[in-house]
Design an enzyme around this catalytic site. Structure first.
Site, PDB file in Angstrom:
ATOM      1  N   MET A 106     -10.414   1.197   4.322  1.00 17.47           N
ATOM      2  CA  MET A 106     -11.581   2.064   4.089  1.00 17.47           C
ATOM      3  C   MET A 106     -12.864   1.372   4.531  1.00 17.47           C
ATOM      4  O   MET A 106     -13.243   0.339   3.980  1.00 17.47           O
ATOM      5  CB  MET A 106     -11.672   2.456   2.612  1.00 17.47           C
ATOM      6  N   GLY A 121      -4.161   2.603  15.108  1.00 15.80           N
ATOM      7  CA  GLY A 121      -3.796   3.496  16.208  1.00 15.80           C
ATOM      8  C   GLY A 121      -3.940   4.937  15.765  1.00 15.80           C
ATOM      9  O   GLY A 121      -3.372   5.841  16.359  1.00 15.80           O
ATOM     10  N   TYR A 153      -9.281   7.247  17.233  1.00 13.20           N
ATOM     11  CA  TYR A 153     -10.032   6.112  17.792  1.00 13.20           C
ATOM     12  C   TYR A 153      -9.326   5.589  19.046  1.00 13.20           C
ATOM     13  O   TYR A 153      -8.414   6.253  19.561  1.00 13.20           O
ATOM     14  CB  TYR A 153     -10.254   5.061  16.700  1.00 13.20           C
ATOM     15  N   GLY A 173      -6.012   5.546  -0.468  1.00 11.67           N
ATOM     16  CA  GLY A 173      -7.387   5.246  -0.097  1.00 11.67           C
ATOM     17  C   GLY A 173      -8.330   5.504  -1.255  1.00 11.67           C
ATOM     18  O   GLY A 173      -8.693   4.615  -2.020  1.00 11.67           O
TER      19      GLY A 173
HETATM   20  C1  FMN Z   1     -14.568   5.906   2.716  1.00 11.80           C
HETATM   21  C2  FMN Z   1     -13.360   5.943   3.610  1.00 11.80           C
HETATM   22  C3  FMN Z   1     -13.315   5.107   4.712  1.00 11.80           C
HETATM   23  C4  FMN Z   1     -12.169   5.083   5.532  1.00 11.80           C
HETATM   24  N1  FMN Z   1     -12.100   4.173   6.565  1.00 11.80           N
HETATM   25  C5  FMN Z   1     -10.925   4.011   7.255  1.00 11.80           C
HETATM   26  C6  FMN Z   1     -10.767   2.933   8.186  1.00 11.80           C
HETATM   27  O1  FMN Z   1     -11.644   2.091   8.400  1.00 11.80           O
HETATM   28  N2  FMN Z   1      -9.574   2.837   8.828  1.00 11.80           N
HETATM   29  C7  FMN Z   1      -8.543   3.729   8.602  1.00 11.80           C
HETATM   30  O2  FMN Z   1      -7.475   3.602   9.210  1.00 11.80           O
HETATM   31  N3  FMN Z   1      -8.683   4.742   7.720  1.00 11.80           N
HETATM   32  C8  FMN Z   1      -9.822   4.877   7.025  1.00 11.80           C
HETATM   33  N4  FMN Z   1      -9.930   5.872   6.061  1.00 11.80           N
HETATM   34  C9  FMN Z   1      -8.761   6.740   5.784  1.00 11.80           C
HETATM   35  C10 FMN Z   1      -7.948   6.169   4.623  1.00 11.80           C
HETATM   36  O3  FMN Z   1      -7.344   4.936   4.969  1.00 11.80           O
HETATM   37  C11 FMN Z   1      -6.838   7.127   4.162  1.00 11.80           C
HETATM   38  O4  FMN Z   1      -5.910   7.303   5.193  1.00 11.80           O
HETATM   39  C12 FMN Z   1      -7.380   8.485   3.756  1.00 11.80           C
HETATM   40  O5  FMN Z   1      -8.483   8.341   2.892  1.00 11.80           O
HETATM   41  C13 FMN Z   1      -6.289   9.333   3.066  1.00 11.80           C
HETATM   42  O6  FMN Z   1      -5.809   8.671   1.938  1.00 11.80           O
HETATM   43  P1  FMN Z   1      -6.294   9.090   0.450  1.00 11.80           P
HETATM   44  O7  FMN Z   1      -6.009  10.544   0.296  1.00 11.80           O
HETATM   45  O8  FMN Z   1      -5.445   8.230  -0.446  1.00 11.80           O
HETATM   46  O9  FMN Z   1      -7.753   8.758   0.349  1.00 11.80           O
HETATM   47  C14 FMN Z   1     -11.076   5.938   5.254  1.00 11.80           C
HETATM   48  C15 FMN Z   1     -11.158   6.802   4.154  1.00 11.80           C
HETATM   49  C16 FMN Z   1     -12.262   6.796   3.333  1.00 11.80           C
HETATM   50  C17 FMN Z   1     -12.277   7.711   2.132  1.00 11.80           C
END
Ligand code: FMN
Length: 367
Positions: free
Chosen positions: A25, A179, A183, A312
């Site tokens: 995140m 990946g 991006y 996340g």
């Molecule tokens: C604040 C925030 C920042 C995120 N930044 C990234 C990141 O840097 N790289 C990435 O692969 N996914 C990123 N994600 C996606 C999360 O890794 C995750 O796949 C997504 O939030 C879904 O999972 P969740 O429902 O448990 O939150 C981000 C999500 C959030 C909420």
């Protein structure tokens, strides 16, 4: 309470005290001028050390891979030293942490890149209707990127290997290559962002070369890849995700990677389709409007679709998530403020249950 999320995991390469990972995140708190992590970031990650595995926020492996203000880097000594404080804090608290290498490709802006034009497989912009790019002066329209030359593609592959070496030097336990989510690597994988006529017009080739280079640099057992098959985020289209990812997995299966991380979202049932085709450890995330839930995660583990589940938003708001699962305790709601950038508010001030402290996860003796 009994939960498969709290069982230890012993994969060929990955040994975790529980199956609850914290997903990458972006939190945008690094020093913007240098990309070096700040001490507050060590506190934030250490608070979440009871995760079976922490994956760091996305980190640029090349100066042109930076996707926003406050996103950290891993290209120079100041970065290594800053990250060393983070990894030491996590390890001292009993945790394990992988660095996520995140090159954003066309999803950037000259204002983020010191005036340079973003790079991509082809000179194709994220089209209007797919949001704007957040810069220090506010949201702006996406620009048309510059297509990487073939030599620059090789340089970008090498940049991933070099950043991976820096990650190990900084004390990370491994590297997860991004990946996913539209991006740079996902741009190469897509039909509409990759119009190349050189060898990289083969949509899986760049991804395979990056994984191979990172594995050669730090060992396959410390190398992981995250993908989000069929995810249309940021205007990437994969018309036939099944055949594309079958080909990718065929190439990766023999490499004995630490894990493959599959984000399932959208129409393609990636986990059901890819799990039987993947020989190694599989980490899963369901991505949708609501945060992935404990119930979804337990179902994925029980049905064998995943070995480890990655949360996340629940980890963002609940530093002691494994303990809350163990106690069947209520979860903190996520606050809107402090998600990206700022200080400690909305970052290191989420409460833990009384009696929780950072340290080895419940029932853990595995490192
Ligand atoms: C604040 C925030 C920042 C995120 N930044 C990234 C990141 O840097 N790289 C990435 O692969 N996914 C990123 N994600 C996606 C999360 O890794 C995750 O796949 C997504 O939030 C879904 O999972 P969740 O429902 O448990 O939150 C981000 C999500 C959030 C909420």
């Amino acid at each position: 309470m009994n939960s498969p999320l709290l069982e230890p995991y012993r994969g060929p390469a990955l040994h975790l005290p529980n199956r609850t990972a914290m997903a990458a995140m972006t939190r945008a708190r690094a020093d913007d001028a240098t990309g070096a992590p700040i001490p507050l970031m060590a506190e934030y990650y250490a608070q979440r050390a009871t995760a079976g595995l922490i994956v760091s926020e996305g980190i640029w492996p090349h100066r042109l891979g930076k996707g926003g203000p406050g996103v950290p880097g891993l290209t120079g000594q100041a970065h290594v030293e800053g990250w060393r404080r983070v990894t030491r804090a996590v390890h001292d608290a009993g945790g394990r942490v992988f660095a996520q290498l995140w090159h954003v490709g066309r999803v950037s802006h000259p204002d983020i890149l010191g005036g340079e034009q973003p790079v991509a497989p082809s000179a194709v912009a994220v089209s209007p209707g797919h949001g704007q790019i957040y810069t220090a002066s506010g949201p702006q329209e996406y620009v048309v990127p510059r297509a990487l030359t073939t030599a620059e593609v090789t340089e970008t592959v090498e940049a991933h290997a070099s950043a991976a070496r820096n990650a190990i030097d900084a004390g990370f336990d491994g590297v997860e290559i991004s990946g996913a989510y539209g991006y740079l690597l996902a741009q190469f994988l897509s039909d509409n962002a990759n119009l190349r006529t050189d060898g990289y017009g083969d949509h899986v080739r760049f991804v395979i070369e990056v994984v191979e280079a990172v594995a050669a640099a730090i060992g396959a057992d410390r190398t992981a890849l995250r993908v989000s098959p069929g995810n249309p985020l940021l205007d990437t289209v994969e018309t036939d995700p099944a055949s594309r990812y079958h080909r990718l997995l065929d190439a990766l299966n023999g490499m004995d990677l630490a894990y493959l991380h599959v984000v399932q979202s959208g129409k393609y049932a990636a986990l059901a389709d890819l799990r039987p085709r993947w020989n190694g450890t599989l980490v899963a995330t369901y991505d949708g409007p609501e945060p992935g839930s404990r119930e979804q995660a337990e179902q994925a583990l029980r049905t064998g679709l995943a070995d480890v589940y990655s949360f996340g938003r629940l980890f963002l708001a609940n530093p002691d998530l494994p303990r809350r699962i163990a106690d069947d305790a209520p979860l903190n709601p996520q606050r809107a403020s402090g998600m990206y950038g700022g200080g400690g508010e909305g970052y290191v001030d989420y409460p833990v249950l009384a009696g929780s402290s950072v340290g080895p996860a419940p029932g853990s003796d595995i490192r």
